[in-house]
Design an enzyme around this catalytic site. Structure first.
Site, PDB file in Angstrom:
ATOM      1  N   TYR A   1      12.084  -0.676  -8.712  1.00 17.59           N
ATOM      2  CA  TYR A   1      13.558  -0.893  -7.350  1.00 17.59           C
ATOM      3  C   TYR A   1      14.709  -0.401  -7.262  1.00 17.59           C
ATOM      4  CZ  TYR A   1       9.377  -3.379  -5.975  1.00 17.59           C
ATOM      5  OH  TYR A   1       7.683  -3.424  -4.853  1.00 17.59           O
TER       6      TYR A   1
ATOM      7  N   HIS B   1       7.746  -8.211   4.027  1.00 18.35           N
ATOM      8  CA  HIS B   1       7.409  -7.921   2.272  1.00 18.35           C
ATOM      9  C   HIS B   1       8.920  -8.521   2.188  1.00 18.35           C
ATOM     10  CE1 HIS B   1       3.246  -7.037   3.801  1.00 18.35           C
ATOM     11  NE2 HIS B   1       3.311  -7.942   3.213  1.00 18.35           N
TER      12      HIS B   1
ATOM     13  N   CYS C   1      16.975 -15.664  -7.534  1.00 17.88           N
ATOM     14  CA  CYS C   1      16.945 -15.485  -8.661  1.00 17.88           C
ATOM     15  C   CYS C   1      14.919 -15.695  -9.083  1.00 17.88           C
ATOM     16  CB  CYS C   1      16.944 -17.126  -8.897  1.00 17.88           C
ATOM     17  SG  CYS C   1      16.998 -18.279 -10.373  1.00 17.88           S
TER      18      CYS C   1
ATOM     19  N   GLY D   1       2.659   3.609  12.326  1.00 19.16           N
ATOM     20  CA  GLY D   1       2.900   4.258  10.423  1.00 19.16           C
ATOM     21  C   GLY D   1       2.549   3.263   9.411  1.00 19.16           C
ATOM     22  N   THR D   2       0.985   2.326   9.872  1.00 19.71           N
ATOM     23  CA  THR D   2       0.632   1.676   8.572  1.00 19.71           C
ATOM     24  C   THR D   2      -0.822   2.015   8.322  1.00 19.71           C
ATOM     25  OG1 THR D   2       0.654  -0.330   7.859  1.00 19.71           O
ATOM     26  CG2 THR D   2       0.592  -0.297   9.679  1.00 19.71           C
ATOM     27  N   SER D   3      -1.653   1.998   7.127  1.00 19.89           N
ATOM     28  CA  SER D   3      -2.537   2.464   7.145  1.00 19.89           C
ATOM     29  C   SER D   3      -3.720   1.452   7.202  1.00 19.89           C
ATOM     30  CB  SER D   3      -3.121   2.947   5.793  1.00 19.89           C
ATOM     31  OG  SER D   3      -2.614   1.702   4.851  1.00 19.89           O
TER      32      SER D   3
HETATM   33  C1  BV8 Z   1      -1.236 -12.192   0.077  1.00 23.10           C
HETATM   34  C2  BV8 Z   1       6.509  -5.114  -1.246  1.00 23.10           C
HETATM   35  C3  BV8 Z   1      -1.704 -14.694   0.070  1.00 23.10           C
HETATM   36  C4  BV8 Z   1       7.763  -3.876  -1.437  1.00 23.10           C
HETATM   37  C5  BV8 Z   1       4.397  -5.125  -0.207  1.00 23.10           C
HETATM   38  C6  BV8 Z   1      -8.822  -8.253  -1.433  1.00 23.10           C
HETATM   39  C7  BV8 Z   1      -9.243  -7.953   0.341  1.00 23.10           C
HETATM   40  C8  BV8 Z   1      -8.179  -8.470   0.947  1.00 23.10           C
HETATM   41  C9  BV8 Z   1      -6.577  -9.378   0.150  1.00 23.10           C
HETATM   42  C10 BV8 Z   1      -6.717  -9.399  -0.928  1.00 23.10           C
HETATM   43  C11 BV8 Z   1      -7.200  -8.790  -2.106  1.00 23.10           C
HETATM   44  N1  BV8 Z   1      -7.463  -8.872  -2.988  1.00 23.10           N
HETATM   45  C12 BV8 Z   1      -6.387  -9.357  -2.965  1.00 23.10           C
HETATM   46  C13 BV8 Z   1      -4.989  -9.303  -1.396  1.00 23.10           C
HETATM   47  C14 BV8 Z   1      -4.231  -9.921  -0.912  1.00 23.10           C
HETATM   48  C15 BV8 Z   1      -3.278  -8.420  -0.791  1.00 23.10           C
HETATM   49  C16 BV8 Z   1      -3.339  -7.929  -0.725  1.00 23.10           C
HETATM   50  O1  BV8 Z   1      -3.339  -7.044   0.636  1.00 23.10           O
HETATM   51  N2  BV8 Z   1      -4.272  -6.292  -1.321  1.00 23.10           N
HETATM   52  C17 BV8 Z   1      -4.740  -5.171  -0.922  1.00 23.10           C
HETATM   53  C18 BV8 Z   1      -4.498  -3.837  -1.671  1.00 23.10           C
HETATM   54  C19 BV8 Z   1      -6.038  -5.408  -0.659  1.00 23.10           C
HETATM   55  N3  BV8 Z   1      -2.183  -9.080  -0.371  1.00 23.10           N
HETATM   56  C20 BV8 Z   1      -1.227  -9.791  -0.785  1.00 23.10           C
HETATM   57  O2  BV8 Z   1      -1.116  -9.893  -2.451  1.00 23.10           O
HETATM   58  C21 BV8 Z   1      -0.072 -10.430   0.164  1.00 23.10           C
HETATM   59  N4  BV8 Z   1      -0.308 -11.348   0.334  1.00 23.10           N
HETATM   60  O3  BV8 Z   1      -1.718 -11.945   0.193  1.00 23.10           O
HETATM   61  O4  BV8 Z   1      -0.276 -13.824  -0.248  1.00 23.10           O
HETATM   62  C22 BV8 Z   1      -0.999 -15.435   1.925  1.00 23.10           C
HETATM   63  C23 BV8 Z   1      -2.451 -14.725   2.665  1.00 23.10           C
HETATM   64  C24 BV8 Z   1      -1.923 -15.012   4.139  1.00 23.10           C
HETATM   65  C25 BV8 Z   1      -1.162 -15.935   4.565  1.00 23.10           C
HETATM   66  C26 BV8 Z   1       0.069 -16.923   3.124  1.00 23.10           C
HETATM   67  C27 BV8 Z   1      -0.604 -15.997   2.108  1.00 23.10           C
HETATM   68  C28 BV8 Z   1       1.205  -9.332  -0.143  1.00 23.10           C
HETATM   69  C29 BV8 Z   1       0.466  -8.603   0.042  1.00 23.10           C
HETATM   70  C30 BV8 Z   1       2.555  -7.642  -0.253  1.00 23.10           C
HETATM   71  C31 BV8 Z   1       2.528  -6.367  -1.082  1.00 23.10           C
HETATM   72  N5  BV8 Z   1       3.942  -5.810  -1.134  1.00 23.10           N
HETATM   73  N6  BV8 Z   1       5.135  -4.081  -0.314  1.00 23.10           N
HETATM   74  C32 BV8 Z   1       7.033  -2.973  -1.731  1.00 23.10           C
HETATM   75  O5  BV8 Z   1       7.245  -2.021  -2.663  1.00 23.10           O
HETATM   76  O6  BV8 Z   1       7.575  -2.025  -0.786  1.00 23.10           O
HETATM   77  S1  BV8 Z   1       2.872  -4.152  -0.163  1.00 23.10           S
HETATM   78  C33 BV8 Z   1       3.169  -2.330   0.593  1.00 23.10           C
HETATM   79  O7  BV8 Z   1       2.003  -1.326   1.045  1.00 23.10           O
HETATM   80  C34 BV8 Z   1       4.261  -2.350   2.447  1.00 23.10           C
HETATM   81  O8  BV8 Z   1       5.517  -3.614   1.869  1.00 23.10           O
HETATM   82  C35 BV8 Z   1       2.563  -2.419   3.159  1.00 23.10           C
HETATM   83  O9  BV8 Z   1       2.587  -3.498   3.186  1.00 23.10           O
HETATM   84  C36 BV8 Z   1       1.479  -2.208   2.242  1.00 23.10           C
HETATM   85  C37 BV8 Z   1       0.907  -0.789   3.021  1.00 23.10           C
HETATM   86  O10 BV8 Z   1       1.607   0.502   2.918  1.00 23.10           O
HETATM   87  P1  BV8 Z   1       1.488   1.102   4.323  1.00 23.10           P
HETATM   88  O11 BV8 Z   1       3.966   0.550   5.246  1.00 23.10           O
HETATM   89  O12 BV8 Z   1       0.704   1.006   4.723  1.00 23.10           O
HETATM   90  O13 BV8 Z   1       2.091   2.303   3.964  1.00 23.10           O
HETATM   91  P2  BV8 Z   1       0.633   3.349   3.627  1.00 23.10           P
HETATM   92  O14 BV8 Z   1       1.293   4.251   2.360  1.00 23.10           O
HETATM   93  O15 BV8 Z   1      -0.971   2.484   2.990  1.00 23.10           O
HETATM   94  O16 BV8 Z   1       0.208   3.845   4.866  1.00 23.10           O
HETATM   95  C38 BV8 Z   1       1.136   4.718   5.286  1.00 23.10           C
HETATM   96  C39 BV8 Z   1       0.912   5.050   6.584  1.00 23.10           C
HETATM   97  O17 BV8 Z   1       1.900   5.566   7.910  1.00 23.10           O
HETATM   98  C40 BV8 Z   1      -0.124   6.156   6.900  1.00 23.10           C
HETATM   99  O18 BV8 Z   1      -0.957   5.651   7.899  1.00 23.10           O
HETATM  100  C41 BV8 Z   1       0.210   7.403   7.436  1.00 23.10           C
HETATM  101  O19 BV8 Z   1      -0.769   7.559   8.233  1.00 23.10           O
HETATM  102  C42 BV8 Z   1       1.370   7.350   8.326  1.00 23.10           C
HETATM  103  N7  BV8 Z   1       2.403   7.843   8.560  1.00 23.10           N
HETATM  104  C43 BV8 Z   1       2.446   8.750   7.525  1.00 23.10           C
HETATM  105  N8  BV8 Z   1       3.540   9.750   7.947  1.00 23.10           N
HETATM  106  C44 BV8 Z   1       4.542   9.210   9.804  1.00 23.10           C
HETATM  107  C45 BV8 Z   1       3.200   7.891  10.050  1.00 23.10           C
HETATM  108  N9  BV8 Z   1       3.034   7.277  11.042  1.00 23.10           N
HETATM  109  C46 BV8 Z   1       3.760   7.389  11.938  1.00 23.10           C
HETATM  110  N10 BV8 Z   1       4.785   8.263  11.587  1.00 23.10           N
HETATM  111  C47 BV8 Z   1       4.434   9.219  10.355  1.00 23.10           C
HETATM  112  N11 BV8 Z   1       5.741  10.584  10.554  1.00 23.10           N
HETATM  113 ZN    ZN Z   2      18.329 -19.788 -10.112  1.00 21.43          ZN
END
Ligand code: BV8
Ligand code: ZN
Length: 237
Positions: free
Chosen positions: A60, A113, A121, A182-184
């Site tokens: 980070y 996020h 903390c 811009g999110t997958s």
């Molecule tokens: C939770 C931290 C409970 C900061 C992030 C099985 C099935 C379903 C769900 C789960 C499962 N197993 C586990 C889970 C839950 C899990 C999850 O979803 N896992 C996935 C892998 C399956 N989720 C969690 O744990 C979340 N918490 O579920 O708690 C709950 C649920 C509901 C209500 C209450 C409680 C917490 C998830 C948070 C994780 N932290 N970030 C950091 O390090 O940055 S996630 C991180 O990846 C991002 O924050 C973002 O959310 C995520 C996806 O990334 P994207 O932004 O989509 O980026 P990516 O590279 O994937 O895509 C980029 C896109 O941009 C592409 O589409 C590309 O085409 C496009 N692009 C490229 N260039 C351009 C463009 N677009 C426009 N213009 C351009 N020029």
């Molecule tokens: Zn504390």
């Protein structure tokens, strides 16, 4: 083509790493992306924090440095200009942890996020996150909370609950138009938001160079880079 926004429309925008790509920040799932160099399990889970906080801070701190060096791009500025026009009828919910939306002028913004520019903390001691832009070269440089807990990045790790979910659900229920940029669509619950918006009858539009995993939920998919599409989409071209 231009997005038609009527006086009664309420717009909910969800952004992801793609909106910061033209600012030079790597996305997660591109082949040269963030997860190419790091395993999620090693840097973005509570277990990783407990097992190896130095590695989490190394990851980070690198992300902080990259975000501080990056500049907002036309997509961020277009959303800030749209806010100036719509005011409280617009909310930007970002999955991103960089501060490029703020630096472009967005104020009606929430980081579901977490934020790179804050630390908190590691214990649930109740003290709020603090502004923190320092780069920690080693764990012994990382300060402690008054309660004795070590400071951790103010980031929502996998397995942790995203921030401001009640506000997100309220705003999505009231939205008449949802724009996703811009999110997958690979991380939940963010990838479900478009389904919640459709259920309350909102138009759903996606902007990005490739179709997201949840493409079937969108009434319209506009292929292209956000920095090129958004100014014209908002009639600012
Ligand atoms: C939770 C931290 C409970 C900061 C992030 C099985 C099935 C379903 C769900 C789960 C499962 N197993 C586990 C889970 C839950 C899990 C999850 O979803 N896992 C996935 C892998 C399956 N989720 C969690 O744990 C979340 N918490 O579920 O708690 C709950 C649920 C509901 C209500 C209450 C409680 C917490 C998830 C948070 C994780 N932290 N970030 C950091 O390090 O940055 S996630 C991180 O990846 C991002 O924050 C973002 O959310 C995520 C996806 O990334 P994207 O932004 O989509 O980026 P990516 O590279 O994937 O895509 C980029 C896109 O941009 C592409 O589409 C590309 O085409 C496009 N692009 C490229 N260039 C351009 C463009 N677009 C426009 N213009 C351009 N020029
Ligand atoms: Zn504390």
């Amino acid at each position: 083509m231009q997005l038609s926004i009527a006086p009664h429309d309420r717009v909910f925008v969800l952004t992801g790493a793609g909106i910061s790509a033209e600012s030079g920040l790597p996305t997660f799932r591109a082949e040269d992306g963030l997860w190419a160099g790091h395993r999620v399990e090693d840097v973005c889970t509570p277990e990783a924090w407990d097992r190896n906080p130095a590695q989490v801070w190394e990851f980070y701190s690198m992300r902080r440095q990259a975000a501080q060096r990056a500049q907002p791009n036309p997509a961020h500025f277009a959303l800030a200009a749209l806010e100036a026009r719509l005011g409280e009828r617009l909310l930007v919910c970002t999955q991103n942890v960089d501060d490029l939306h703020e630096r472009a002028g967005s104020t009606r913004l929430l980081h579901m996020h977490g934020e790179l520019a804050k630390s908190r903390c590691e214990r649930e001691c109740g003290r709020p996150p603090v502004e923190d832009r320092r780069l920690y070269a080693s764990l012994d440089q990382v300060p402690f909370c008054v309660c004795g807990g070590r400071l951790r990045p103010h980031i929502v790790f996998f397995g942790e609950t995203p921030l401001e979910m009640e506000r997100i659900q309220r705003e999505l229920a009231a939205a008449t138009c949802m724009l996703v940029v811009g999110t997958s669509g690979s991380v939940y619950p963010a990838a479900n938001f478009v389904h919640w918006a459709r259920r309350s009858g909102a138009r759903t539009i996606y902007v990005g160079p490739e179709a997201p995993l949840n493409a079937e939920a969108f009434s319209q998919v506009i292929e292209g880079r956000a920095g090129e599409i958004l100014p014209d989409l908002f009639g600012q071209g």
